[in-house]
Write a protein that holds these residues in place. Structure first.
Motif, PDB file in Angstrom:
ATOM      1  N   ALA A 138      37.176  36.359  31.614  1.00 17.09           N
ATOM      2  CA  ALA A 138      36.472  35.114  31.907  1.00 17.09           C
ATOM      3  C   ALA A 138      37.298  33.904  31.484  1.00 17.09           C
ATOM      4  O   ALA A 138      38.113  33.971  30.565  1.00 17.09           O
ATOM      5  N   ARG A 139      37.042  32.804  32.157  1.00 12.34           N
ATOM      6  CA  ARG A 139      37.740  31.547  31.904  1.00 12.34           C
ATOM      7  C   ARG A 139      36.820  30.583  31.159  1.00 12.34           C
ATOM      8  O   ARG A 139      35.634  30.814  31.040  1.00 12.34           O
ATOM      9  N   ILE A 140      37.412  29.476  30.716  1.00  9.78           N
ATOM     10  CA  ILE A 140      36.658  28.358  30.173  1.00  9.78           C
ATOM     11  C   ILE A 140      36.857  27.198  31.137  1.00  9.78           C
ATOM     12  O   ILE A 140      37.975  26.946  31.595  1.00  9.78           O
ATOM     13  N   LEU A 141      35.776  26.502  31.452  1.00  8.44           N
ATOM     14  CA  LEU A 141      35.808  25.378  32.378  1.00  8.44           C
ATOM     15  C   LEU A 141      35.464  24.104  31.623  1.00  8.44           C
ATOM     16  O   LEU A 141      34.516  24.097  30.829  1.00  8.44           O
ATOM     17  N   ALA A 142      36.233  23.035  31.844  1.00  7.93           N
ATOM     18  CA  ALA A 142      35.956  21.740  31.225  1.00  7.93           C
ATOM     19  C   ALA A 142      35.571  20.739  32.305  1.00  7.93           C
ATOM     20  O   ALA A 142      36.109  20.753  33.412  1.00  7.93           O
ATOM     21  N   PHE A 177      31.513  29.444  40.314  1.00 12.13           N
ATOM     22  CA  PHE A 177      30.974  30.543  39.507  1.00 12.13           C
ATOM     23  C   PHE A 177      30.706  31.787  40.345  1.00 12.13           C
ATOM     24  O   PHE A 177      30.683  32.898  39.818  1.00 12.13           O
ATOM     25  N   ALA A 178      30.520  31.639  41.643  1.00  9.46           N
ATOM     26  CA  ALA A 178      30.310  32.788  42.524  1.00  9.46           C
ATOM     27  C   ALA A 178      31.581  33.611  42.676  1.00  9.46           C
ATOM     28  O   ALA A 178      31.514  34.810  42.935  1.00  9.46           O
ATOM     29  N   LYS A 179      32.734  32.971  42.496  1.00 11.08           N
ATOM     30  CA  LYS A 179      33.990  33.712  42.679  1.00 11.08           C
ATOM     31  C   LYS A 179      34.794  33.926  41.399  1.00 11.08           C
ATOM     32  O   LYS A 179      35.665  34.778  41.350  1.00 11.08           O
ATOM     33  N   GLU A 180      34.487  33.161  40.339  1.00 11.33           N
ATOM     34  CA  GLU A 180      35.224  33.284  39.082  1.00 11.33           C
ATOM     35  C   GLU A 180      34.256  33.502  37.921  1.00 11.33           C
ATOM     36  O   GLU A 180      33.166  32.950  37.907  1.00 11.33           O
ATOM     37  N   SER A 181      34.694  34.278  36.967  1.00 10.70           N
ATOM     38  CA  SER A 181      33.904  34.515  35.768  1.00 10.70           C
ATOM     39  C   SER A 181      34.227  33.427  34.741  1.00 10.70           C
ATOM     40  O   SER A 181      35.391  33.219  34.392  1.00 10.70           O
ATOM     41  N   VAL A 182      33.199  32.747  34.266  1.00 11.76           N
ATOM     42  CA  VAL A 182      33.358  31.668  33.285  1.00 11.76           C
ATOM     43  C   VAL A 182      32.497  32.004  32.074  1.00 11.76           C
ATOM     44  O   VAL A 182      31.311  32.286  32.202  1.00 11.76           O
ATOM     45  N   GLU A 183      33.104  31.964  30.901  1.00 13.79           N
ATOM     46  CA  GLU A 183      32.379  32.320  29.683  1.00 13.79           C
ATOM     47  C   GLU A 183      31.895  31.121  28.885  1.00 13.79           C
ATOM     48  O   GLU A 183      31.056  31.264  27.991  1.00 13.79           O
ATOM     49  N   LEU A 184      32.399  29.921  29.202  1.00 18.51           N
ATOM     50  CA  LEU A 184      32.023  28.728  28.463  1.00 18.51           C
ATOM     51  C   LEU A 184      32.290  27.500  29.313  1.00 18.51           C
ATOM     52  O   LEU A 184      33.315  27.422  29.997  1.00 18.51           O
ATOM     53  N   ILE A 185      31.357  26.544  29.269  1.00 16.96           N
ATOM     54  CA  ILE A 185      31.547  25.249  29.912  1.00 16.96           C
ATOM     55  C   ILE A 185      31.673  24.210  28.800  1.00 16.96           C
ATOM     56  O   ILE A 185      30.799  24.119  27.927  1.00 16.96           O
ATOM     57  N   LEU A 186      32.754  23.450  28.831  1.00 18.78           N
ATOM     58  CA  LEU A 186      32.931  22.332  27.914  1.00 18.78           C
ATOM     59  C   LEU A 186      32.626  21.059  28.689  1.00 18.78           C
ATOM     60  O   LEU A 186      33.196  20.826  29.752  1.00 18.78           O
ATOM     61  N   LEU A 187      31.749  20.254  28.166  1.00 18.02           N
ATOM     62  CA  LEU A 187      31.351  19.020  28.822  1.00 18.02           C
ATOM     63  C   LEU A 187      31.754  17.850  27.936  1.00 18.02           C
ATOM     64  O   LEU A 187      31.315  17.753  26.784  1.00 18.02           O
ATOM     65  N   GLY A 188      32.618  16.992  28.466  1.00 17.67           N
ATOM     66  CA  GLY A 188      33.057  15.825  27.714  1.00 17.67           C
ATOM     67  C   GLY A 188      31.879  14.943  27.353  1.00 17.67           C
ATOM     68  O   GLY A 188      31.066  14.595  28.207  1.00 17.67           O
ATOM     69  N   HIS A 189      31.785  14.613  26.080  1.00 16.07           N
ATOM     70  CA  HIS A 189      30.675  13.797  25.569  1.00 16.07           C
ATOM     71  C   HIS A 189      31.212  12.404  25.250  1.00 16.07           C
ATOM     72  O   HIS A 189      31.853  12.207  24.220  1.00 16.07           O
ATOM     73  N   PRO A 190      30.944  11.432  26.128  1.00 17.20           N
ATOM     74  CA  PRO A 190      31.501  10.092  25.928  1.00 17.20           C
ATOM     75  C   PRO A 190      30.759   9.310  24.844  1.00 17.20           C
ATOM     76  O   PRO A 190      29.532   9.295  24.815  1.00 17.20           O
ATOM     77  N   GLN A 249      22.533  23.908  31.342  1.00 20.67           N
ATOM     78  CA  GLN A 249      21.905  24.976  30.563  1.00 20.67           C
ATOM     79  C   GLN A 249      20.784  25.642  31.355  1.00 20.67           C
ATOM     80  O   GLN A 249      20.608  26.850  31.273  1.00 20.67           O
ATOM     81  N   ARG A 250      20.045  24.847  32.105  1.00 23.58           N
ATOM     82  CA  ARG A 250      18.923  25.380  32.893  1.00 23.58           C
ATOM     83  C   ARG A 250      19.419  26.167  34.107  1.00 23.58           C
ATOM     84  O   ARG A 250      18.917  27.249  34.405  1.00 23.58           O
ATOM     85  N   ILE A 262      25.803  31.071  30.860  1.00 28.16           N
ATOM     86  CA  ILE A 262      27.064  30.466  30.429  1.00 28.16           C
ATOM     87  C   ILE A 262      26.757  29.403  29.370  1.00 28.16           C
ATOM     88  O   ILE A 262      26.089  28.411  29.671  1.00 28.16           O
ATOM     89  N   PRO A 263      27.239  29.575  28.143  1.00 25.48           N
ATOM     90  CA  PRO A 263      27.022  28.539  27.127  1.00 25.48           C
ATOM     91  C   PRO A 263      27.692  27.223  27.534  1.00 25.48           C
ATOM     92  O   PRO A 263      28.760  27.226  28.148  1.00 25.48           O
ATOM     93  N   VAL A 264      27.039  26.124  27.167  1.00 26.60           N
ATOM     94  CA  VAL A 264      27.581  24.788  27.436  1.00 26.60           C
ATOM     95  C   VAL A 264      27.747  24.089  26.097  1.00 26.60           C
ATOM     96  O   VAL A 264      26.842  24.113  25.260  1.00 26.60           O
ATOM     97  N   GLN A 265      28.917  23.487  25.906  1.00 22.50           N
ATOM     98  CA  GLN A 265      29.206  22.836  24.634  1.00 22.50           C
ATOM     99  C   GLN A 265      29.674  21.403  24.900  1.00 22.50           C
ATOM    100  O   GLN A 265      30.544  21.179  25.750  1.00 22.50           O
TER     101      GLN A 265
END
Length: 138
Positions: A2-6, A45-58, A80-81, A86-89
């Motif tokens: 799995a990948r991490i997506l930002a 997400f339908a084609k790649e496995s993602v284990e974590l989403i990082l969301l920039g917090h301004p 999250q909903r 996939i956890p979101v941070q």
């Protein structure tokens, strides 16, 4: 693996970056119209496995919310909903745009190319993600 997506969220455009499957290097994925973000994520997400989403917090330099912070926090809840598996941070993104612009200068991009705001957004997401990866190694 799995990948991490930002995600570097913006009012008009949103920059995306992703790790390689071994989670060693962050690479820019795309800059998309913010209105298309959820649809694009579903497609990815339908084609790649993602284990974590990082969301920039301004935030402002003093740590207070800026005008886009509430929109990012709304997106955080939406992610999250919609993607409960996939956890979101949230990740501090205060200096990523400035760092992205400096990286463009350092790489020798011409002034005209540095004015490409879409490229700045994608590079910002990449810097956000690489910073996270570097922090995990320490």
């Amino acid at each position: 693996m799995a990948r991490i997506l930002a995600i570097d969220y913006g009012k008009k455009r949103t920059g995306l970056a992703v790790t390689d499957p071994l989670k060693i290097i962050a690479s820019g994925l795309a800059t998309i119209d913010t209105e298309q973000l959820i649809w694009q994520l579903k497609q990815y997400f339908a084609k790649e496995s993602v284990e974590l989403i990082l969301l920039g917090h301004p935030r402002r330099l003093d740590g207070t919310d800026n005008e886009i912070t509430p929109k990012v926090e709304k997106l955080f809840a939406q992610l999250q909903r919609l993607f409960p598996e996939i956890p979101v941070q949230l990740v501090d993104e205060r200096f990523t745009s400035k760092m992205a612009f400096q990286a463009m200068i350092d790489s020798g991009l011409k002034k005209k190319d540095r004015q490409n705001k879409a490229l700045v957004d994608e590079i910002s997401a990449t810097i956000l993600l690489q910073g996270y990866l570097d922090g995990q190694r320490q």
